[in-house]
Design an enzyme around this catalytic site. Sequence first.
Site, PDB file in Angstrom:
ATOM      1  N   VAL A   1       4.088  -4.935 -11.484  1.00 24.21           N
ATOM      2  CA  VAL A   1       4.918  -5.410 -12.565  1.00 24.21           C
ATOM      3  C   VAL A   1       4.217  -6.574 -13.649  1.00 24.21           C
ATOM      4  CG1 VAL A   1       7.192  -6.745 -13.026  1.00 24.21           C
ATOM      5  CG2 VAL A   1       6.999  -5.270 -11.163  1.00 24.21           C
TER       6      VAL A   1
ATOM      7  N   ASP B   1      14.775  -2.220  -0.650  1.00 22.50           N
ATOM      8  CA  ASP B   1      14.042  -3.704  -0.404  1.00 22.50           C
ATOM      9  C   ASP B   1      15.030  -4.955  -1.097  1.00 22.50           C
ATOM     10  OD1 ASP B   1      12.304  -2.046   0.638  1.00 22.50           O
ATOM     11  OD2 ASP B   1      10.897  -2.428  -1.071  1.00 22.50           O
TER      12      ASP B   1
ATOM     13  N   ASN C   1       2.626  -0.618  -6.781  1.00 23.96           N
ATOM     14  CA  ASN C   1       3.022  -0.611  -8.035  1.00 23.96           C
ATOM     15  C   ASN C   1       2.693  -2.135  -8.623  1.00 23.96           C
ATOM     16  OD1 ASN C   1       5.801  -1.862  -7.889  1.00 23.96           O
ATOM     17  ND2 ASN C   1       5.962  -0.032  -6.517  1.00 23.96           N
TER      18      ASN C   1
ATOM     19  N   GLU D   1       0.718  -1.059   0.083  1.00 26.78           N
ATOM     20  CA  GLU D   1       0.167  -0.081   0.055  1.00 26.78           C
ATOM     21  C   GLU D   1       0.930   1.331  -0.081  1.00 26.78           C
ATOM     22  OE1 GLU D   1      -2.453  -0.265   3.292  1.00 26.78           O
ATOM     23  OE2 GLU D   1      -3.635  -2.066   2.651  1.00 26.78           O
TER      24      GLU D   1
END
Length: 505
Positions: A87, A195, A85, A81
């Site tokens: 992929v 990340d 996005n 959230e």
Amino acid sequence: MGCCNSCFSRQPTSGKTNNNNNIINNQRHSPSNGKSSAAAAAAGFAGDSGGVPVFSEYSLLDLKGATNNFSSEFIVSESGEKAPNVVYKGRLQNRRWIAVKKFSKMAWPDPKQFADEAWGVGKLRHKRVANLIGYCCDGDERLLVAEYMPNDTLAKHLFHWENQTIEWAMRLRVALCIAEALDYCSTEGRPLYHDLNAYRVLFDENGDPRLSCFGLMKNSRDGKSYSTNLAYTPPEYLRNGRVTPESVSFSFGTVLLDLLSGKHIPPSHALEMIRGKNILLLMDSHLEGNFSTEEATVVFDLASKCLQYEPRERPNTKDLVTTLSPLQNKPDVPSYQMLGIPKHEEAPATPPHPLSPMGDACSRMDLTAIHQILVMTHYKDDEGTNELSFQEWTQQMRDMLEARKRGDLAFRDKDFRTAIDCYSQFIDVGTMISPTVYARRSLCHLMCDQPDAALRDAMQAQCVYPEWSTAFYMQAVALAKLDMHKDAVDMLNEAATLEDKKRAK
């Protein structure tokens, strides 16, 4: 059988594929190097990265076409959230597979800021990185385009495997490849990676590990949303909201623990997991003891250094490479072999016009999809290929049709060896000629890794029904399996042309 011998020496007609039908339509200039996207497209491929396209601007129309209008069926992954996005995987008209990251509408309100950030990452080219090859700014849309990695993530192979766990030598290779990727990015002025975790490590068509380029990009223009998941963040990010090169080393330490243990360990529990632990108790039980305790201890000690609370006490990327390089003990064994995945096979090129479902399945060499289409089509394409007299309805004829029926049931149930036997009984009688049976037996041969026999059957189907596109499609797949890729491309184009002619009637 009514088929001339010359059919088997037939050379595919040369259907030219427009390989220059590229995705570059816009003339935007790079803010950093001044090269227009059109010039980049004309330049072809970058040199030191082995066939990776130069970074370019894509049109939204091209990316919609590649992803079937961003269909949910093409989604590869979705984020949380904080910086949502998605992929997608996609395929361009020039046949290249791509990964497309679609940002939320207002993550980057200023298109120039987004373009500048994308061009900065797009300069990078390395064999250990799933490289960024383009971007798109169109209205509110902000998209990144990268090389597509078809063999899943480290997380899938390490935590959610079905057939076999990753062997120890491959885990050491993964660790080194990630370290090499990070060291390259740092050397090139991109030391921050966001990340870093087992989901950011991807496997290419040869099973070699690559680091996703998406982690090199900010998730929004405000400079704050570096991380999309707090579970992966180092302690200093929780204190001041900043990611530093030392933060990347911390995250790398958690990935090393994942490789050792076979479990996903959140950074907040990483030090607790290793403090005072016996290395043998930490090791993945699925390795069944097939690892070197000395090598595992080196990796364990490196992870401990990376996970130090104080950033200045952590090793840099060059230290990571220096420590892991001497541990590589199977340099000549291909990655796909160690992962237990099939060797990459080049698919026939996609013709420049839209393909039918059968054409699309054959261009992707998706044997399962071809099987489903042949089952659904049944024998409707055989209409008019046989005229039987009353005298031919003999017991022999009934036996032959019974053999075909048994073959059809085995084909439907994916018992391909039984189907080959039954269809062969039908064909050997010779009273009735069926192009569909040849096409079905051709697929059965492909499923049983017999591409020569598959090609012969597909050619026989063509002899029986010279204008049948399915016969040409099956030849294309068999030729590709035989590494005759140019002929496969020609055959695929010829099949698509036959379909176009049939639709035009």
